[in-house]
Design an enzyme around this catalytic site. Structure first.
Site, PDB file in Angstrom:
ATOM      1  N   SER A  23       9.417   8.580  -2.519  1.00 30.32           N
ATOM      2  CA  SER A  23      10.577   9.134  -3.219  1.00 30.32           C
ATOM      3  C   SER A  23      10.149   9.810  -4.511  1.00 30.32           C
ATOM      4  O   SER A  23       9.108   9.472  -5.084  1.00 30.32           O
ATOM      5  CB  SER A  23      11.553   8.011  -3.569  1.00 30.32           C
ATOM      6  OG  SER A  23      12.568   8.479  -4.437  1.00 30.32           O
ATOM      7  N   TYR A  26      13.164  -0.743  -6.879  1.00 32.50           N
ATOM      8  CA  TYR A  26      13.043   0.286  -5.843  1.00 32.50           C
ATOM      9  C   TYR A  26      11.981   1.330  -6.219  1.00 32.50           C
ATOM     10  O   TYR A  26      11.101   1.662  -5.418  1.00 32.50           O
ATOM     11  CB  TYR A  26      14.400   0.965  -5.652  1.00 32.50           C
ATOM     12  CG  TYR A  26      14.384   2.164  -4.730  1.00 32.50           C
ATOM     13  CD1 TYR A  26      14.466   2.000  -3.345  1.00 32.50           C
ATOM     14  CD2 TYR A  26      14.281   3.461  -5.228  1.00 32.50           C
ATOM     15  CE1 TYR A  26      14.454   3.099  -2.501  1.00 32.50           C
ATOM     16  CE2 TYR A  26      14.264   4.569  -4.385  1.00 32.50           C
ATOM     17  CZ  TYR A  26      14.351   4.380  -3.022  1.00 32.50           C
ATOM     18  OH  TYR A  26      14.337   5.466  -2.180  1.00 32.50           O
TER      19      TYR A  26
HETATM   20  P1  NAD Z   1      19.578   5.200   5.261  1.00 32.01           P
HETATM   21  O1  NAD Z   1      20.415   4.106   4.763  1.00 32.01           O
HETATM   22  O2  NAD Z   1      20.173   6.103   6.259  1.00 32.01           O
HETATM   23  O3  NAD Z   1      18.226   4.650   5.867  1.00 32.01           O
HETATM   24  C1  NAD Z   1      17.604   3.467   5.453  1.00 32.01           C
HETATM   25  C2  NAD Z   1      17.402   2.624   6.677  1.00 32.01           C
HETATM   26  O4  NAD Z   1      16.543   1.549   6.355  1.00 32.01           O
HETATM   27  C3  NAD Z   1      18.658   1.994   7.221  1.00 32.01           C
HETATM   28  O5  NAD Z   1      19.307   2.828   8.141  1.00 32.01           O
HETATM   29  C4  NAD Z   1      18.119   0.731   7.874  1.00 32.01           C
HETATM   30  O6  NAD Z   1      18.041   0.901   9.272  1.00 32.01           O
HETATM   31  C5  NAD Z   1      16.722   0.571   7.331  1.00 32.01           C
HETATM   32  N1  NAD Z   1      16.527  -0.773   6.800  1.00 32.01           N
HETATM   33  C6  NAD Z   1      16.840  -1.224   5.567  1.00 32.01           C
HETATM   34  N2  NAD Z   1      16.520  -2.529   5.464  1.00 32.01           N
HETATM   35  C7  NAD Z   1      15.992  -2.904   6.664  1.00 32.01           C
HETATM   36  C8  NAD Z   1      15.496  -4.117   7.192  1.00 32.01           C
HETATM   37  N3  NAD Z   1      15.420  -5.220   6.453  1.00 32.01           N
HETATM   38  N4  NAD Z   1      15.069  -4.138   8.478  1.00 32.01           N
HETATM   39  C9  NAD Z   1      15.118  -3.015   9.248  1.00 32.01           C
HETATM   40  N5  NAD Z   1      15.577  -1.823   8.796  1.00 32.01           N
HETATM   41  C10 NAD Z   1      16.009  -1.787   7.524  1.00 32.01           C
HETATM   42  O7  NAD Z   1      19.105   6.029   3.981  1.00 32.01           O
HETATM   43  P2  NAD Z   1      17.994   7.157   3.777  1.00 32.01           P
HETATM   44  O8  NAD Z   1      18.330   7.727   2.468  1.00 32.01           O
HETATM   45  O9  NAD Z   1      17.881   8.028   4.947  1.00 32.01           O
HETATM   46  O10 NAD Z   1      16.658   6.316   3.597  1.00 32.01           O
HETATM   47  C11 NAD Z   1      15.477   6.544   4.337  1.00 32.01           C
HETATM   48  C12 NAD Z   1      14.271   6.473   3.426  1.00 32.01           C
HETATM   49  O11 NAD Z   1      14.337   7.555   2.511  1.00 32.01           O
HETATM   50  C13 NAD Z   1      14.189   5.203   2.575  1.00 32.01           C
HETATM   51  O12 NAD Z   1      12.857   4.768   2.539  1.00 32.01           O
HETATM   52  C14 NAD Z   1      14.619   5.688   1.207  1.00 32.01           C
HETATM   53  O13 NAD Z   1      14.054   4.896   0.204  1.00 32.01           O
HETATM   54  C15 NAD Z   1      14.043   7.082   1.220  1.00 32.01           C
HETATM   55  N6  NAD Z   1      14.591   7.981   0.224  1.00 32.01           N
HETATM   56  C16 NAD Z   1      15.900   8.344   0.255  1.00 32.01           C
HETATM   57  C17 NAD Z   1      16.390   9.193  -0.713  1.00 32.01           C
HETATM   58  C18 NAD Z   1      17.819   9.629  -0.737  1.00 32.01           C
HETATM   59  O14 NAD Z   1      18.242  10.242  -1.714  1.00 32.01           O
HETATM   60  N7  NAD Z   1      18.614   9.349   0.273  1.00 32.01           N
HETATM   61  C19 NAD Z   1      15.539   9.691  -1.707  1.00 32.01           C
HETATM   62  C20 NAD Z   1      14.215   9.300  -1.710  1.00 32.01           C
HETATM   63  C21 NAD Z   1      13.753   8.448  -0.732  1.00 32.01           C
END
Ligand code: NAD
Ligand code: MG
Length: 299
Positions: free
Chosen positions: A191, A204
């Site tokens: 991120s 985080y």
């Molecule tokens: P999202 O909520 O759609 O995806 C996160 C997923 O993590 C969930 O759908 C879930 O299935 C999984 N998860 C969480 N805890 C878990 C557990 N204990 N066991 C199994 N699965 C688990 O949100 P997203 O934003 O698409 O996140 C995906 C990745 O992108 C993450 O690593 C997040 O940190 C990263 N990210 C997101 C953003 C943003 O702005 N959305 C920015 C930077 C990084």
């Protein structure tokens, strides 16, 4: 599929509207189904060109958000996909599994909580069994809960965030390695928080810095074995993570507006970065972090 696919020449400022999501709350982990506004995971637009033909991919957090967009893209590029997600996310996961099958590929739906080592290892074993092998690992699952003050950041949350974001990546990668042949690729989702931590995301943001570092170290270790390891660092992307306590509620209406492109990203805008790093066209790229963040400067 519309003609507005990822190859259409267009203005990145206006490719998607600058959304102002209403304040909303979902219990963790949150569902794409209930997000307002809905996100674009490329369902109607991502166009594959055979770049991952015959590959077998395991993607964690594949039910929603970025992971779902990556799963759709991988399938349309010709890969079979094992989807990891939490049992509470079954409705989101089934929707993505159906899209993978629509693309003519195999979808293995593998619910489970990967913050436990045994479940993380079992996930890899089941993916190998159901797909008949593995050659792409995407460690994308993540947990993000905003807390204002360090005094209110509980030991349990601190531990859960590290277990989900860092330990699971270690457990899954280690369990997958015996199955990975030269040419295989590992991609970890980090991120912009790795370099620009928000004051409300202490735990985080620290996990994301760890993921970047783990990626660069492991990339060197595995290079002689022909396995490449890279990371993708998203900026603000509209996903269920943000409404299940990932952001303070008052931050939602302006989410992503402070990026140079002036808007939050949509999950499908991340997919080409993962496809590039997964496919042989990036054969000389390892230990890299590809920033997909709306133009925010990075170190
Ligand atoms: P999202 O909520 O759609 O995806 C996160 C997923 O993590 C969930 O759908 C879930 O299935 C999984 N998860 C969480 N805890 C878990 C557990 N204990 N066991 C199994 N699965 C688990 O949100 P997203 O934003 O698409 O996140 C995906 C990745 O992108 C993450 O690593 C997040 O940190 C990263 N990210 C997101 C953003 C943003 O702005 N959305 C920015 C930077 C990084
Ligand atoms: Mg989800």
């Amino acid at each position: 599929m519309t003609s507005n696919d990822q190859y259409t020449f267009q203005n990145p400022v206006t490719r998607y509207p600058s959304i102002s999501p209403p304040k909303q709350d979902q219990p963790e982990p949150g569902l794409d189904r209930d997000l307002e506004p809905q996100t674009d995971r490329g369902e109607a637009s991502y166009r594959g060109t055979g770049r991952l033909t015959g590959r077998k991919a395991l993607i964690t957090g594949a039910d929603s958000g970025i992971g779902a967009a990556v799963a759709i893209a991988f399938a349309r590029e010709g890969a079979d996909v094992a989807l990891s997600y939490l049992p509470a996310e079954e409705p989101d996961a089934q929707k993505i599994a159906a899209l993978i099958r629509d693309a003519g590929q195999k979808a293995a739906a593998l619910p489970g909580d990967i913050s436990a080592a045994s479940a993380a290892r079992e996930l890899v074993a089941n993916a190998v069994e159901q797909l008949g092998g593995l050659d792409i690992i995407v460690n994308n699952a993540g947990r993000q809960i905003a807390v204002d003050q360090l005094e209110d950041l509980g030991d349990e949350q601190f531990e859960d965030t590290f277990k989900t974001n860092v330990f699971a990546m270690f457990w899954i990668t280690k369990a997958a390695l015996p199955h990975l042949a030269p040419g295989a690729t590992i991609i970890n989702t980090t991120s912009v928080q790795a370099y620009n931590p928000s004051p409300t995301l202490i735990d985080y943001a620290a996990t994301k810095a760890a993921i970047n570092n783990f990626t660069k170290g492991l990339a060197q270790q595995l290079a002689p074995r022909g396995i490449r390891v890279n990371a993708v660092a998203p900026g603000p992307i509209w996903t269920p993570l943000q409404v299940s306590d990932g952001q303070p509620k008052e931050a939602l209406p302006t989410f992503g507006k402070d990026t140079p492109l002036g808007r939050a990203g949509q999950p499908t805008e991340l997919a080409p970065a993962f496809v590039f790093l997964a496919s042989p066209e990036s054969s000389y790229v390892s230990g890299e972090t590809l920033n997909v963040n709306g133009g925010t400067p990075t170190p």
